[in-house]
Design a protein around this motif. Structure first.
Motif, PDB file in Angstrom:
ATOM      1  N   VAL A   1     -31.778  27.563  -5.347  1.00  0.00           N
ATOM      2  CA  VAL A   1     -32.838  27.054  -6.218  1.00  0.00           C
ATOM      3  C   VAL A   1     -33.122  25.593  -5.937  1.00  0.00           C
ATOM      4  N   ASN A   2     -32.188  24.899  -5.284  1.00  0.00           N
ATOM      5  CA  ASN A   2     -32.406  23.493  -4.949  1.00  0.00           C
ATOM      6  C   ASN A   2     -31.407  23.089  -3.865  1.00  0.00           C
ATOM      7  N   ILE A   3     -31.827  22.155  -3.010  1.00  0.00           N
ATOM      8  CA  ILE A   3     -30.974  21.625  -1.943  1.00  0.00           C
ATOM      9  C   ILE A   3     -31.112  20.116  -1.956  1.00  0.00           C
ATOM     10  N   LYS A   4     -29.985  19.411  -1.991  1.00  0.00           N
ATOM     11  CA  LYS A   4     -29.984  17.951  -2.031  1.00  0.00           C
ATOM     12  C   LYS A   4     -29.105  17.396  -0.914  1.00  0.00           C
ATOM     13  N   GLN A   5     -29.645  16.416  -0.197  1.00  0.00           N
ATOM     14  CA  GLN A   5     -28.861  15.716   0.815  1.00  0.00           C
ATOM     15  C   GLN A   5     -28.174  14.519   0.165  1.00  0.00           C
ATOM     16  N   VAL A   6     -26.877  14.442   0.301  1.00  0.00           N
ATOM     17  CA  VAL A   6     -26.090  13.361  -0.277  1.00  0.00           C
ATOM     18  C   VAL A   6     -25.293  12.694   0.833  1.00  0.00           C
ATOM     19  N   HIS A   7     -24.544  11.660   0.474  1.00  0.00           N
ATOM     20  CA  HIS A   7     -23.733  10.948   1.456  1.00  0.00           C
ATOM     21  C   HIS A   7     -22.655  11.856   2.032  1.00  0.00           C
ATOM     22  N   GLU A   8     -22.631  11.965   3.359  1.00  0.00           N
ATOM     23  CA  GLU A   8     -21.658  12.764   4.106  1.00  0.00           C
ATOM     24  C   GLU A   8     -21.760  14.257   3.824  1.00  0.00           C
ATOM     25  N   GLY A   9     -22.915  14.737   3.365  1.00  0.00           N
ATOM     26  CA  GLY A   9     -23.014  16.176   3.133  1.00  0.00           C
ATOM     27  C   GLY A   9     -24.310  16.609   2.489  1.00  0.00           C
ATOM     28  N   VAL A  10     -24.312  17.875   2.057  1.00  0.00           N
ATOM     29  CA  VAL A  10     -25.469  18.505   1.420  1.00  0.00           C
ATOM     30  C   VAL A  10     -24.956  19.369   0.273  1.00  0.00           C
ATOM     31  N   ASP A  11     -25.687  19.391  -0.841  1.00  0.00           N
ATOM     32  CA  ASP A  11     -25.367  20.239  -1.989  1.00  0.00           C
ATOM     33  C   ASP A  11     -26.389  21.367  -2.078  1.00  0.00           C
ATOM     34  N   PHE A  12     -25.907  22.595  -2.224  1.00  0.00           N
ATOM     35  CA  PHE A  12     -26.752  23.778  -2.370  1.00  0.00           C
ATOM     36  C   PHE A  12     -26.529  24.348  -3.773  1.00  0.00           C
ATOM     37  N   TYR A  13     -27.617  24.515  -4.531  1.00  0.00           N
ATOM     38  CA  TYR A  13     -27.541  25.006  -5.903  1.00  0.00           C
ATOM     39  C   TYR A  13     -28.059  26.443  -5.960  1.00  0.00           C
ATOM     40  N   PHE A  14     -27.325  27.295  -6.664  1.00  0.00           N
ATOM     41  CA  PHE A  14     -27.671  28.709  -6.770  1.00  0.00           C
ATOM     42  C   PHE A  14     -27.688  29.126  -8.241  1.00  0.00           C
ATOM     43  N   ALA A  15     -28.511  30.115  -8.553  1.00  0.00           N
ATOM     44  CA  ALA A  15     -28.624  30.627  -9.913  1.00  0.00           C
ATOM     45  C   ALA A  15     -27.632  31.749 -10.183  1.00  0.00           C
ATOM     46  N   ASN A  16     -26.855  32.117  -9.171  1.00  0.00           N
ATOM     47  CA  ASN A  16     -25.901  33.206  -9.328  1.00  0.00           C
ATOM     48  C   ASN A  16     -24.629  32.857  -8.568  1.00  0.00           C
ATOM     49  N   ARG A  17     -23.496  33.155  -9.163  1.00  0.00           N
ATOM     50  CA  ARG A  17     -22.216  32.833  -8.521  1.00  0.00           C
ATOM     51  C   ARG A  17     -22.034  33.610  -7.221  1.00  0.00           C
ATOM     52  N   SER A  18     -22.469  34.868  -7.192  1.00  0.00           N
ATOM     53  CA  SER A  18     -22.296  35.681  -5.982  1.00  0.00           C
ATOM     54  C   SER A  18     -23.081  35.110  -4.808  1.00  0.00           C
ATOM     55  N   HIS A  19     -24.255  34.508  -5.089  1.00  0.00           N
ATOM     56  CA  HIS A  19     -25.034  33.896  -4.014  1.00  0.00           C
ATOM     57  C   HIS A  19     -24.296  32.701  -3.421  1.00  0.00           C
ATOM     58  N   GLY A  20     -23.667  31.898  -4.290  1.00  0.00           N
ATOM     59  CA  GLY A  20     -22.886  30.778  -3.787  1.00  0.00           C
ATOM     60  C   GLY A  20     -21.686  31.224  -2.977  1.00  0.00           C
ATOM     61  N   SER A  21     -20.999  32.268  -3.443  1.00  0.00           N
ATOM     62  CA  SER A  21     -19.843  32.786  -2.710  1.00  0.00           C
ATOM     63  C   SER A  21     -20.262  33.347  -1.351  1.00  0.00           C
ATOM     64  N   LYS A  22     -21.387  34.018  -1.304  1.00  0.00           N
ATOM     65  CA  LYS A  22     -21.889  34.565  -0.033  1.00  0.00           C
ATOM     66  C   LYS A  22     -22.230  33.442   0.937  1.00  0.00           C
ATOM     67  N   PHE A  23     -22.789  32.344   0.420  1.00  0.00           N
ATOM     68  CA  PHE A  23     -23.139  31.213   1.279  1.00  0.00           C
ATOM     69  C   PHE A  23     -21.879  30.548   1.837  1.00  0.00           C
ATOM     70  N   VAL A  24     -20.830  30.458   1.033  1.00  0.00           N
ATOM     71  CA  VAL A  24     -19.561  29.888   1.500  1.00  0.00           C
ATOM     72  C   VAL A  24     -18.988  30.740   2.630  1.00  0.00           C
ATOM     73  N   ASN A  25     -19.075  32.063   2.500  1.00  0.00           N
ATOM     74  CA  ASN A  25     -18.591  32.950   3.565  1.00  0.00           C
ATOM     75  C   ASN A  25     -19.387  32.761   4.854  1.00  0.00           C
ATOM     76  N   PHE A  26     -20.689  32.517   4.713  1.00  0.00           N
ATOM     77  CA  PHE A  26     -21.509  32.276   5.910  1.00  0.00           C
ATOM     78  C   PHE A  26     -21.073  30.997   6.613  1.00  0.00           C
ATOM     79  N   LEU A  27     -20.830  29.931   5.860  1.00  0.00           N
ATOM     80  CA  LEU A  27     -20.404  28.678   6.476  1.00  0.00           C
ATOM     81  C   LEU A  27     -19.087  28.868   7.227  1.00  0.00           C
ATOM     82  N   GLY A  28     -18.172  29.642   6.637  1.00  0.00           N
ATOM     83  CA  GLY A  28     -16.900  29.886   7.303  1.00  0.00           C
ATOM     84  C   GLY A  28     -17.022  30.713   8.558  1.00  0.00           C
ATOM     85  N   SER A  29     -18.144  31.417   8.734  1.00  0.00           N
ATOM     86  CA  SER A  29     -18.332  32.253   9.922  1.00  0.00           C
ATOM     87  C   SER A  29     -18.974  31.505  11.077  1.00  0.00           C
ATOM     88  N   VAL A  30     -19.407  30.246  10.854  1.00  0.00           N
ATOM     89  CA  VAL A  30     -20.070  29.492  11.919  1.00  0.00           C
ATOM     90  C   VAL A  30     -19.350  28.194  12.263  1.00  0.00           C
TER      91      VAL A  30
END
Length: 515
Positions: free
Chosen positions: A191-220
């Motif tokens: 629902v929103n993406i913010k660039q911050v110092h030394e990283g990026v924050d990704f906001y999701f409206a559902n916990r499962s969407h956030g967990s799925k995104f974390v799994n994707f990061l771990g795969s790359v």
């Protein structure tokens, strides 16, 4: 043919189908099970009776999705296969007939109407099969889905946030990660993406969407994850609780082209590799190469985070050298899909020209790329002030004066500097946090992005993992010299063909000519 065959053919009776009269209108027709012509059958039987011809569907105008009752929202574009399937499934009693064909009938996109022409078959009147076509009209009612309604009500409201961080002095890793996210649509539910110092924050409206995104990061990329939750509200009577979830993802600080002094434990576990090694590739594993022997090893995320270490020197500390002489010792070998060749070389710093005659004799793994007169980028250990605790653990360690990393095309790139490339990259819709350091930090980020683009031009394997698009502002006449291959590496046009929309461009040109 003999005479008996000729006589037999003369007396062969040709089979003909007789004609009968329709029992309703008396017209002559081929016989069928109902003894009625097609028009009379249609006047007596309507196989579309009981089938829906007007259907109301709910459409979310924000995300272009349709409600599949009871709670599922399906994303589909107009006149797409997904939308056709969705519309057909919404029809009741369609299982009583046989669907032969279905197609869209064009309607004005803003009319909130979707029309589909269906052709069906059904057995009627003593086994006769009747085929008939009819039109179904779907009326769109605008109704926001739950996620869009939540965002519109309070844009800052979220259920899960994924905080991605990498503690390094550049953002090249995030530029590459951004392209992987775009290609795989990993952040489509954000629902929103913010660039911050030394990283990026990704906001999701559902916990499962956030967990799925974390799994994707771990795969790359190699990551270290942890999560936490905070109670927002609760209803004691109904035993319901609302939480906000935070996923912390730390990316390995080891990047491509970093010079590393391995800890003794790590070096021993990798077969006494190094201890001075180069990082040549970072994916789910970290590829480490000894530039003096061409020995290599791979480390996964678990191995790294068990005994983490930092780079001795990073890519920003590379120094440009000129190759004076080179002698290849070992033929071409392939290591981890990349080619190397050991050689002895004489190099001198470009910055020393006209000041001194310091020459370094070094061993390098770039014997297949470098020739006398070429430029190369490397780490200047002769003049560097290194302060690494891991190096103190090795007694009697002799450091080389220079460690060459890659061939340099800086002189050739000066001719193209400032000119548009024939390709471009897409970007995430990201909010940028104002930098406290001002213009200096912004200039560094622009420089890092340019280095990332140059790295894409040099590394074909990296380009194959992301999507490149044609740059409409590119004029071939401005950079015609690129075609002769003398101005350094470039992206071949055939790698952009998958992303070109030639038909769309031709249609636009035709419309402009007609206008």
């Amino acid at each position: 043919m003999d005479a008996e065959g000729i006589v037999a053919d003369m007396f062969t009776v040709q089979k003909t189908m007789g004609q009968v009269l329709c029992c309703m209108c008396g017209i002559s027709m081929p016989p069928n099970a109902a003894n009625m012509c097609v028009n009379c059958i249609r006047s007596q039987v309507d196989i579309t009776e009981g089938l829906q011809k007007h259907v109301t569907i709910l459409h979310c105008p924000e995300c272009s999705s349709y409600l599949q009752p009871p709670k599922t929202w399906i994303k589909a574009q107009l006149e797409s296969k997904e939308l056709l399937t969705f519309c057909i499934k919404r029809l009741k009693n369609l299982n009583k007939v046989r669907l032969v064909h279905a197609e869209f009938i064009w309607t004005e996109p803003h009319s909130k109407r979707i029309k589909i022409k269906l052709r069906i078959q059904k057995e009627v009147l003593n086994g006769a099969i009747l085929e008939q076509a009819y039109v179904v009209e779907y009326v769109q009612q605008e109704n926001m889905c739950d996620n869009c309604r939540r965002v519109q009500t309070n844009p800052d409201q979220y259920v899960a946030v994924v905080q991605v961080r990498q503690h390094v002095s550049h953002r090249r890793t995030f530029f590459y990660l951004e392209q992987l996210i775009l290609k795989h649509g990993a952040a489509s539910q954000a629902v929103n993406i913010k660039q911050v110092h030394e990283g990026v924050d990704f906001y999701f409206a559902n916990r499962s969407h956030g967990s799925k995104f974390v799994n994707f990061l771990g795969s790359v990329v190699p990551t270290l994850n942890r999560n936490d939750k905070q109670l927002v509200s609760q209803d004691i009577k109904n035993s319901t609780y609302n939480y906000k979830y935070t996923f912390s993802v730390q990316i390995c600080p080891i990047c491509k082209e970093d010079l590393i002094c391995l800890p003794p434990k790590v070096s021993s576990s990798l077969g006494n590799l190094g201890p001075l090694v180069l990082c040549t590739k970072v994916s789910t594993n970290i590829m480490l190469l000894d530039p003096f022997t061409s020995r290599h090893a791979f480390m996964d995320a678990n191995q790294y985070w068990r005994v983490p270490f930092r780079p001795l020197l990073s890519g920003r500390q590379l120094v440009e050298y000129i190759v004076l002489d080179i002698e290849v010792n070992v033929g071409l070998i392939t290591v981890g899909g990349m080619k190397y060749s050991l050689a002895d070389a004489q190099v001198a710093r470009v910055s020393d020209f006209g000041k001194n005659d310091t020459i370094f004799n070094v061993k390098t793994h770039l014997g297949h790329l470098l020739n006398p007169g070429d430029y190369a980028l490397g780490f200047d250990l002769y003049g560097a002030n290194t302060n690494d605790l891991e190096m103190d653990k090795y007694k009697g360690l002799n450091l080389p004066d220079v460690v060459l990393v890659k061939k340099s095309y800086e002189e050739k790139r000066q001719k193209k500097r400032g000119k548009p490339r024939p390709w471009k990259l897409n970007n995430l819709p990201m909010e940028v946090e104002p930098s406290s350091k001002g213009r200096t930090e912004d200039a560094k980020e622009v420089q890092d992005y340019e280095k990332f683009l140059e790295e894409l031009e040099e590394d074909q394997e990296m380009r194959s993992k992301i999507a490149l698009y044609r740059n409409k502002n590119y004029q071939p006449s401005e950079t015609a010299s690129m075609t002769d291959g003398e101005d350094g590496p470039a992206v071949p046009l055939e790698e952009l063909l998958n992303d070109l929309t030639l038909e769309d461009d031709n249609e636009q040109e035709d419309e402009e000519m007609e206008g």
